[in-house]
Design a protein around this motif. Sequence first.
Motif, PDB file in Angstrom:
ATOM      1  N   PHE A   7       0.819  -1.208   0.000  1.00 53.31           N
ATOM      2  CA  PHE A   7       0.000   0.000   0.000  1.00 53.31           C
ATOM      3  C   PHE A   7       0.855   1.261   0.000  1.00 53.31           C
ATOM      4  CE2 PHE A   7      -2.931  -3.175   1.781  1.00 53.31           C
ATOM      5  CZ  PHE A   7      -3.996  -3.018   0.909  1.00 53.31           C
ATOM      6  N   ASP A   8       2.035   1.179   0.588  1.00 62.87           N
ATOM      7  CA  ASP A   8       2.954   2.322   0.596  1.00 62.87           C
ATOM      8  C   ASP A   8       3.380   2.664  -0.834  1.00 62.87           C
ATOM      9  OD1 ASP A   8       4.553   4.248   2.105  1.00 62.87           O
ATOM     10  OD2 ASP A   8       6.269   3.108   1.366  1.00 62.87           O
ATOM     11  N   ILE A   9       3.691   1.621  -1.620  1.00 67.62           N
ATOM     12  CA  ILE A   9       4.082   1.826  -3.017  1.00 67.62           C
ATOM     13  C   ILE A   9       2.904   2.363  -3.828  1.00 67.62           C
ATOM     14  CG2 ILE A   9       4.793   0.650  -5.147  1.00 67.62           C
ATOM     15  CD1 ILE A   9       6.407  -1.273  -3.421  1.00 67.62           C
ATOM     16  N   VAL A  10       1.695   1.843  -3.561  1.00 65.15           N
ATOM     17  CA  VAL A  10       0.514   2.251  -4.318  1.00 65.15           C
ATOM     18  C   VAL A  10       0.217   3.733  -4.131  1.00 65.15           C
ATOM     19  CG1 VAL A  10      -1.997   2.012  -4.505  1.00 65.15           C
ATOM     20  CG2 VAL A  10      -0.561  -0.024  -4.390  1.00 65.15           C
ATOM     21  N   TRP A  11       0.187   4.186  -2.855  1.00 69.83           N
ATOM     22  CA  TRP A  11      -0.180   5.594  -2.642  1.00 69.83           C
ATOM     23  C   TRP A  11       0.916   6.548  -3.099  1.00 69.83           C
ATOM     24  CZ3 TRP A  11       2.076   9.479   0.101  1.00 69.83           C
ATOM     25  CH2 TRP A  11       3.010   9.146   1.089  1.00 69.83           C
ATOM     26  N   LYS A  12       2.183   6.123  -2.971  1.00 68.31           N
ATOM     27  CA  LYS A  12       3.280   6.960  -3.450  1.00 68.31           C
ATOM     28  C   LYS A  12       3.232   7.087  -4.980  1.00 68.31           C
ATOM     29  CE  LYS A  12       6.833   6.462   0.133  1.00 68.31           C
ATOM     30  NZ  LYS A  12       8.205   5.992   0.406  1.00 68.31           N
ATOM     31  N   THR A  13       2.964   5.961  -5.646  1.00 64.23           N
ATOM     32  CA  THR A  13       2.889   5.978  -7.110  1.00 64.23           C
ATOM     33  C   THR A  13       1.745   6.867  -7.586  1.00 64.23           C
ATOM     34  OG1 THR A  13       3.766   3.715  -7.203  1.00 64.23           O
ATOM     35  CG2 THR A  13       2.655   4.547  -9.174  1.00 64.23           C
ATOM     36  N   ALA A  14       0.587   6.720  -6.961  1.00 67.40           N
ATOM     37  CA  ALA A  14      -0.571   7.532  -7.333  1.00 67.40           C
ATOM     38  C   ALA A  14      -0.295   9.015  -7.098  1.00 67.40           C
ATOM     39  CB  ALA A  14      -1.797   7.091  -6.536  1.00 67.40           C
ATOM     40  N   LEU A  15       0.339   9.316  -5.957  1.00 64.67           N
ATOM     41  CA  LEU A  15       0.645  10.709  -5.630  1.00 64.67           C
ATOM     42  C   LEU A  15       1.618  11.310  -6.641  1.00 64.67           C
ATOM     43  CD1 LEU A  15       0.495  13.173  -3.779  1.00 64.67           C
ATOM     44  CD2 LEU A  15       2.317  12.157  -2.387  1.00 64.67           C
ATOM     45  N   MET A  16       2.699  10.592  -6.958  1.00 69.88           N
ATOM     46  CA  MET A  16       3.694  11.118  -7.887  1.00 69.88           C
ATOM     47  C   MET A  16       3.119  11.252  -9.289  1.00 69.88           C
ATOM     48  SD  MET A  16       6.037  11.782  -5.848  1.00 69.88           S
ATOM     49  CE  MET A  16       7.190  12.456  -7.031  1.00 69.88           C
ATOM     50  N   TYR A  17       2.211  10.336  -9.648  1.00 65.62           N
ATOM     51  CA  TYR A  17       1.553  10.435 -10.954  1.00 65.62           C
ATOM     52  C   TYR A  17       0.751  11.734 -11.039  1.00 65.62           C
ATOM     53  CZ  TYR A  17      -1.819   9.479 -14.669  1.00 65.62           C
ATOM     54  OH  TYR A  17      -2.599   9.565 -15.784  1.00 65.62           O
ATOM     55  N   LEU A  18      -0.017  12.028  -9.995  1.00 67.80           N
ATOM     56  CA  LEU A  18      -0.808  13.255  -9.973  1.00 67.80           C
ATOM     57  C   LEU A  18       0.091  14.490  -9.983  1.00 67.80           C
ATOM     58  CD1 LEU A  18      -3.593  12.295  -7.387  1.00 67.80           C
ATOM     59  CD2 LEU A  18      -3.843  12.566  -9.860  1.00 67.80           C
ATOM     60  N   VAL A  19       1.203  14.417  -9.263  1.00 61.00           N
ATOM     61  CA  VAL A  19       2.134  15.544  -9.209  1.00 61.00           C
ATOM     62  C   VAL A  19       2.723  15.822 -10.592  1.00 61.00           C
ATOM     63  CG1 VAL A  19       4.385  16.304  -8.334  1.00 61.00           C
ATOM     64  CG2 VAL A  19       2.715  15.309  -6.767  1.00 61.00           C
ATOM     65  N   VAL A  20       3.103  14.760 -11.324  1.00 60.39           N
ATOM     66  CA  VAL A  20       3.669  14.935 -12.666  1.00 60.39           C
ATOM     67  C   VAL A  20       2.626  15.524 -13.610  1.00 60.39           C
ATOM     68  CG1 VAL A  20       4.578  13.719 -14.688  1.00 60.39           C
ATOM     69  CG2 VAL A  20       5.408  13.130 -12.413  1.00 60.39           C
ATOM     70  N   ILE A  21       1.380  15.026 -13.533  1.00 63.16           N
ATOM     71  CA  ILE A  21       0.315  15.533 -14.403  1.00 63.16           C
ATOM     72  C   ILE A  21       0.079  17.024 -14.137  1.00 63.16           C
ATOM     73  CG2 ILE A  21      -2.156  15.424 -14.890  1.00 63.16           C
ATOM     74  CD1 ILE A  21      -0.599  13.152 -16.117  1.00 63.16           C
ATOM     75  N   VAL A  22      -0.011  17.392 -12.864  1.00 60.38           N
ATOM     76  CA  VAL A  22      -0.239  18.799 -12.504  1.00 60.38           C
ATOM     77  C   VAL A  22       0.944  19.659 -12.949  1.00 60.38           C
ATOM     78  CG1 VAL A  22      -0.491  20.407 -10.575  1.00 60.38           C
ATOM     79  CG2 VAL A  22      -1.771  18.271 -10.587  1.00 60.38           C
ATOM     80  N   SER A  23       2.157  19.136 -12.751  1.00 56.92           N
ATOM     81  CA  SER A  23       3.362  19.888 -13.134  1.00 56.92           C
ATOM     82  C   SER A  23       3.391  20.157 -14.630  1.00 56.92           C
ATOM     83  CB  SER A  23       4.622  19.111 -12.722  1.00 56.92           C
ATOM     84  OG  SER A  23       4.660  18.912 -11.322  1.00 56.92           O
ATOM     85  N   MET A  24       3.092  19.135 -15.429  1.00 59.62           N
ATOM     86  CA  MET A  24       3.082  19.307 -16.873  1.00 59.62           C
ATOM     87  C   MET A  24       1.969  20.251 -17.300  1.00 59.62           C
ATOM     88  SD  MET A  24       5.665  17.592 -17.789  1.00 59.62           S
ATOM     89  CE  MET A  24       5.496  17.637 -19.559  1.00 59.62           C
TER      90      MET A  24
END
Length: 235
Positions: free
Chosen positions: A3-20
Motif C-alpha cells: 500500500f505504501d508503493i501504491v499511494w506513493k505511485t498515485a501521488l507522484m503520478y498526480l504531481v507529474v500531471i499537474v506539473s506538466m
Amino acid sequence: MFFDIVWKTALMYLVVIVSMRLMGKRMIGELQPFEFAIAIMISELAVFPLTEGNTNILHGLLAIGVLVLCQFLLSLLSIKSLTVRTIICGRPRIVIKNGKILEKNLKKELYTINDLLEQLRMLNIQNISDVEYGILETNGQLSVVLKSQKRPVTPEDLGIETKYEGLSLDLIIDGIVITHNLKLAKLDMDWLVGKLKENGWDNPRDIFYAYIDTAGNFQFQPKLKASKSRVMNTP
C-alpha cells in the motif's frame, strides 16, 4: 509495503500531471529545449522516491516544485524580454530559399538533409524546387512557404464568395451533455432534447456524440449499444 508503493505511485503520478499542466499547453513535439529538459527531469524525480525505499517522498516533491518554479520564471522572462527569449529558445533559421537548400544554415543547426527531406514529406512536399522559404523553427519543426504558383487554389483566387463558417461545438460526448458549449452556442437543454426527439431519440445518454457543425447544423451519432437495442425492440 504494498500500500505504501501504491499511494506513493498515485501521488507522484498526480504531481507529474499537474506539473506538466502548469507548464502550459504545448505538445511534446512543440516544447522548447529547456522545457523538454525540465519535463525529463520531472519524470526522473517522480520515479526516484518510488525506487529508493529510504528516500523521503517530500524530497522528490520539493525538487519537482523547484523545477516547475524555474520553468515558470524562465517562461515569464522569455515573454518579457526578447533577448532572454533568443538566448533560451534560439532563433528561427532559413534552411531553404527560392528552392535551394542553405547548406551553411543546416550545419549551424546540426540538421541533416535526411531530416529536412523527412519534414518536407510529412508536409506533402516532394520537390524542394516548389519551396520559396523553408524555416526551421526554434522547436525543431519546419515551416514552409510554397512558391506562389505551387500554392493550392483558394476561393478568393477564383473570385468565389463563401459563407461564414463558425466554430464546431461538441454538445454530447459519450452520453454526457457539455453544458458549457450549450451556453456558448446560446442554447439550452430544452433545445437539445427537442432536436433529439425530432430524430426519434428521447435520452441524451443514448447518444455517443453530438455537435453543431461549422454551418450551424445539429449532427449526432447514437451509441452502438442503443442502436442495436432499438433494432431488437422494433416490431
